[in-house]
Scaffold this motif. Structure first.
Motif, short mmCIF file in Angstrom:
data_model
loop_
_atom_site.label_atom_id
_atom_site.label_comp_id
_atom_site.label_asym_id
_atom_site.label_seq_id
_atom_site.Cartn_x
_atom_site.Cartn_y
_atom_site.Cartn_z
N PHE A 96 1.05 -1.32 0.09
CA PHE A 96 0.09 0.28 -0.06
C PHE A 96 1.21 1.33 -0.09
O PHE A 96 -0.24 2.23 -0.50
N ASN A 112 3.88 1.76 -1.42
CA ASN A 112 3.74 1.89 -3.11
C ASN A 112 3.24 1.95 -3.42
O ASN A 112 3.17 3.12 -5.06
N LEU A 113 1.90 2.08 -3.63
CA LEU A 113 0.89 2.13 -4.13
C LEU A 113 0.07 4.04 -3.71
O LEU A 113 0.30 4.83 -4.99
N THR A 152 8.60 3.07 -8.15
CA THR A 152 7.46 3.32 -8.10
C THR A 152 8.05 5.14 -8.55
O THR A 152 6.67 5.50 -9.31
N ALA A 157 -7.25 7.02 -3.99
CA ALA A 157 -6.11 6.11 -3.03
C ALA A 157 -6.11 6.37 -1.72
O ALA A 157 -6.27 5.27 -1.66
#
Length: 466
Positions: free
Chosen positions: A281, A283-284, A413, A453
């Motif tokens: 999460f 890196n998201l 990322t 997000a």
């Protein structure tokens, strides 16, 4: 909601003080990251002059950016892992040397081929410097207040590098010519290279497992293909056969990489690490904050110059205000993270970024420079909080021997995020019947994605512990 234990609360009223040697180590590592960030943007406004000088056509100028982006993004994971195994300081110094020599080549380039070769080698050097520098930082400064402060400074300089590059590139090109932008990077390396060997500690894993060659080949090839496809699409759109084929090849290689890693005795990416809630999460969050903020800067530049007809200098001032506020925010972020924890700061920073981008929907077709300045500046303050907190979220609790791998994921990322935002969303601004309508459409989609997000992270990061 579970208590956020990703970082210990310090309860201190001020960030911890660093010793003299620690400050010098931090200076070298952060200056190197700043130099790479500067390289992403300092050349952009110089491209027309560069093209005329070297005889590059307008359609080929995108390669001045793509030649750097391909190796800098494609090799990050590989060099992050190689540094874990064979020595982070050694590789960091090698990256600095390559970057400096490449910048010198680009400064004195005599034709398009020599210039693009210099840019590609700069990208290769950056792919070494970024993950090794980040892993040296996280292994040098222990987890807690010292690492919070170190990463806070690093994140601030990273954000400033992009902004300073946009403003400085225009000033230097107008006064000294485009070659000075590449010469500046050469000077940076000449300052850092003599300092680094005596200051930076060597670190590596205590054991030497074999390098995962199949994984390295598939992930590097996949990232190179995807970044190439997205960079080309930013210039020509997604309809070209070469873009579609390259994108399909890239996705296929990355799928093969995931398959290879499940069977490798010494995987390049540890799948158990990817299953860690903080890594996945975190890196998201990093991917979203980088990709969506780069898109905002891109479309606002179009809006200010093409719709409001502001000069390049006045447009630079708008982003100069953004940079100043981000720098101020960077001095406070470590304290905020120490009080509330990296996970919460990441979630709320994304939410703030999305809300301030949504506020930009109030821009008008004839006026809006003030709103643009305030909106993008406040969104950037939140963006900086997300940058710093996502790096801390991903790397917290990771053993020192895997810090290169974790920071390689962080920086990959970051690079993919910077690369993917403009091709996926930014081109919508230029393909609508009206540029102003296109800018509003992109800003609306951008805000929705960031807020969605933030909602996903609010659930994913706070549901139980790793």
């Amino acid at each position: 909601m579970a208590t956020d234990t990703s970082l210990p609360a310090t309860g201190a009223s001020a960030p911890p003080r660093l010793g003299g040697r620690s400050r010098l180590v931090l200076f070298v590592l952060c200056a190197a990251q700043f130099m790479v960030a500067l390289d992403f943007s300092v050349l952009n406004v110089a491209l027309p002059d560069l093209g005329r000088d070297l005889g590059m056509s307008p359609s080929s100028l995108q390669w001045a950016v793509t030649a750097f982006a391909l190796p800098s993004g494609g090799f990050l994971l590989l060099f992050g892992r190689v540094a874990d195994l064979y020595g982070r300081r050694r590789l960091f110094l090698t990256g600095l040397a390559v970057f400096g020599a490449a910048s010198l080549l680009a400064t004195f380039a005599w034709d398009p081929a020599s210039f693009l070769a210099g840019r590609a080698l700069q990208g290769l050097g950056a792919a070494v410097i970024v993950p090794t520098g980040m892993s040296l930082l996280t292994t040098t400064f222990p987890e807690g207040p010292q690492r919070d402060r170190a990463l806070g400074i690093s994140g601030t300089l990273l954000s400033l590098g992009f902004t300073v590059g946009m403003v400085l590139g225009g000033v230097m090109t107008d006064t000294l010519g485009w070659r000075s932008t590449m010469g500046l990077l050469t000077v940076f390396t000449l300052i850092l290279l003599p300092l680094a060997p005596g200051l930076l500690p060597e670190s590596r894993t205590p054991r030497r497992p074999r390098l995962d060659v199949p994984g390295a080949v598939t992930v590097t090839g996949g990232l190179l293909a995807v970044i190439h496809a997205l960079s080309t699409a930013a210039d020509r759109g997604f309809g070209g056969t070469d873009v579609i084929v390259t994108l399909v090849v890239g996705v296929a290689l990355l799928t093969a990489f995931a398959f290879v890693e499940t069977r490798s005795p010494a995987p390049l990416v540890s799948l158990p690490m990817l299953r860690r809630r903080t890594v996945a999460f975190g890196n998201l969050g990093g991917l979203v904050t980088f990709s969506m903020m780069s898109t905002v800067v891109f479309v606002l530049t179009l809006y200010l110059q093409e719709t409001l007809r502001l000069s390049a200098f006045r447009t630079g001032l708008v982003f100069g205000v953004q940079g100043v506020l981000s720098a101020i925010a960077g001095t406070l972020t470590a304290r905020v993270i120490g009080r509330f924890g990296a996970r919460r700061v990441l979630t709320f920073s994304l939410a703030g970024q999305g809300l301030f981008v949504a506020a930009l929907l109030g821009l008008g077709a004839e006026s809006g420079a003030l709103l643009a300045t305030v909106g993008v500046s406040l969104a950037s303050v939140c963006h900086l909080g997300a940058i710093i907190s996502y790096g801390l979220t991903v790397t917290s609790g990771v053993p020192d021997e895997e810090q290169g791998l974790a920071t390689g994921l962080v920086t990959t990322t970051q690079q993919v995020g910077i690369t993917v935002g403009i091709p996926v969303l930014g081109v919508l601004a230029t393909t609508q019947s009206s540029l102003f309508d296109g800018v509003r459409l992109v800003l609306a989609l951008d805000a929705v994605i960031v807020l969605a997000a933030a909602a996903v992270l609010a659930v994913g990061l706070h549901r139980g512990q790793d």
